[in-house]
Design an enzyme around this catalytic site. Structure first.
Site, PDB file in Angstrom:
ATOM      1  CE  LYS A 165     -76.538  -7.064  25.941  1.00  0.00           C
ATOM      2  NZ  LYS A 165     -77.791  -7.017  25.667  1.00  0.00           N
ATOM      3  CG  ASP A 186     -82.021  -7.842  29.625  1.00  0.00           C
ATOM      4  OD1 ASP A 186     -80.906  -7.262  30.044  1.00  0.00           O
ATOM      5  OD2 ASP A 186     -83.010  -8.145  28.832  1.00  0.00           O
ATOM      6  CD  GLN A 238     -79.643  -6.888  22.647  1.00  0.00           C
ATOM      7  OE1 GLN A 238     -79.007  -7.634  23.731  1.00  0.00           O
ATOM      8  NE2 GLN A 238     -79.842  -5.527  23.346  1.00  0.00           N
TER       9      GLN A 238
HETATM   10  N1  GUN Z   1     -81.787  -3.418  24.180  1.00  0.00           N
HETATM   11  C1  GUN Z   1     -81.487  -2.509  24.593  1.00  0.00           C
HETATM   12  N2  GUN Z   1     -81.086  -2.597  25.121  1.00  0.00           N
HETATM   13  C2  GUN Z   1     -81.129  -3.359  25.766  1.00  0.00           C
HETATM   14  C3  GUN Z   1     -80.969  -4.027  27.366  1.00  0.00           C
HETATM   15  O1  GUN Z   1     -80.284  -3.757  28.302  1.00  0.00           O
HETATM   16  N3  GUN Z   1     -81.402  -5.801  27.254  1.00  0.00           N
HETATM   17  C4  GUN Z   1     -81.703  -6.206  26.096  1.00  0.00           C
HETATM   18  N4  GUN Z   1     -82.244  -7.871  26.611  1.00  0.00           N
HETATM   19  N5  GUN Z   1     -82.146  -5.312  25.474  1.00  0.00           N
HETATM   20  C5  GUN Z   1     -81.847  -4.295  24.779  1.00  0.00           C
END
Ligand code: GUN
Length: 285
Positions: free
Chosen positions: A55, A122, A99
């Site tokens: 990311k 998110d 995350q």
């Molecule tokens: N863990 C799995 N998918 C995601 C996501 O899209 N965002 C975040 N913050 N954690 C995740």
């Protein structure tokens, strides 16, 4: 056997990332700084580590200023709350994401409730999910947004279509059902207690699998010509597999997203789009 169109998520994601990269200079010219994204990771889960690094790299490549913060695995809710408050108050930060999953002593709802909705890129907060239900502007969760983009790019008809979404998670199933409903699809959300899941799936013009169970959806569950969207990313001894038995779906489905290279790349692409859009909304309002 008829042809199955394989939906190329890598190409689609690259287009979205390029579009963000092309739009960032205008943002910088207007506001004197790039959009800012902060990714917070608690502990050293290897998968989270990879996702967070990807990311951050993607953000930098798009011209978004990105910062990664890694906290120890024994971080308390109070400590994490203090960090989130600090990021909420930092004017150069437009997007904050923590995350998931987080260690057991931390509460995911508390995190989602703490991040300011305007910085929740998110889209998991009550504020943003409420905006989604109401059809108001806000951050839409990245993976469902990516699924919608792939369906549109492949020109899969949605109006009046029977859609079955297998999986009712907050991250994928629930928001995706709302997005599809807004497009006038007839949506059924199936889950572990659903009766006769194979029979239900066989009625779907669009079948989305988002349960996290390797190859659970079999070829004989698929209606001929249906669009099959596989959101699963399961690490098995045989390697990375989706929630759909891809080999069996070939020749039955009209469209199919592969794993890897289907929905997966879309999540990061739309995180970048969400960050730029959140930054733009914040700075004009
Ligand atoms: N863990 C799995 N998918 C995601 C996501 O899209 N965002 C975040 N913050 N954690 C995740």
């Amino acid at each position: 056997m008829s042809e199955t169109v394989i939906i190329d998520g890598r190409a689609a994601a690259e287009e979205v990332r390029e579009a963000v990269r092309d739009d960032v200079p205008a943002f910088v010219a207007r506001h004197g700084r790039p959009p800012g994204l902060v990714g917070v990771q608690v502990g050293d889960d290897p998968a989270s580590e990879i996702y967070q690094r990807r990311k951050a790299e993607a953000a930098e490549a798009a011209g978004i200023a990105s910062r990664r913060i890694v906290l120890p695995a024994d971080t308390t809710q109070q400590q994490l709350d203090a960090l989130i408050d600090e990021l909420n108050d930092d004017d150069a930060v437009d997007g904050v994401l923590v995350q998931l999953p987080v260690p057991d002593q931390l509460s995911e709802p508390a995190i989602a409730g703490r991040i300011h909705p305007d910085k929740d890129v998110d889209g998991f907060s009550a504020g943003n999910l409420g905006r989604l239900v109401r059809g108001e502007p806000g951050s839409v969760p990245c993976t469902p947004r990516g699924v919608m983009h792939l369906l549109d790019r492949a020109e899969v008809p949605l109006e009046g279509a029977n859609v079955v979404v297998v999986g009712r998670s907050l991250i994928v199933g629930k928001p995706l059902a709302l997005l599809l409903t807004a497009r006038s699809a007839t949506v059924t959300v199936a889950h572990s207690r659903t009766r006769d899941l194979p029979g239900l799936c066989r009625g779907a013009d669009v079948l989305v699998a988002a349960v996290g169970r390797p190859e659970m959806v079999r070829g004989e569950w698929i209606k001929r010509g249906a669009a099959v969207i596989d959101v699963g990313i399961n690490r098995t001894d045989a390697g990375l597999v989706g929630d759909v038995a891809g080999d069996e779906a070939q020749g039955v489905a009209g469209w199919l997203t592969p794993v890897p290279g289907g929905v997966g790349p879309m999540t990061i692409a739309f995180l970048l789009a969400n960050t730029l859009e959140a930054a733009s909304r914040r700075l004009v309002s």
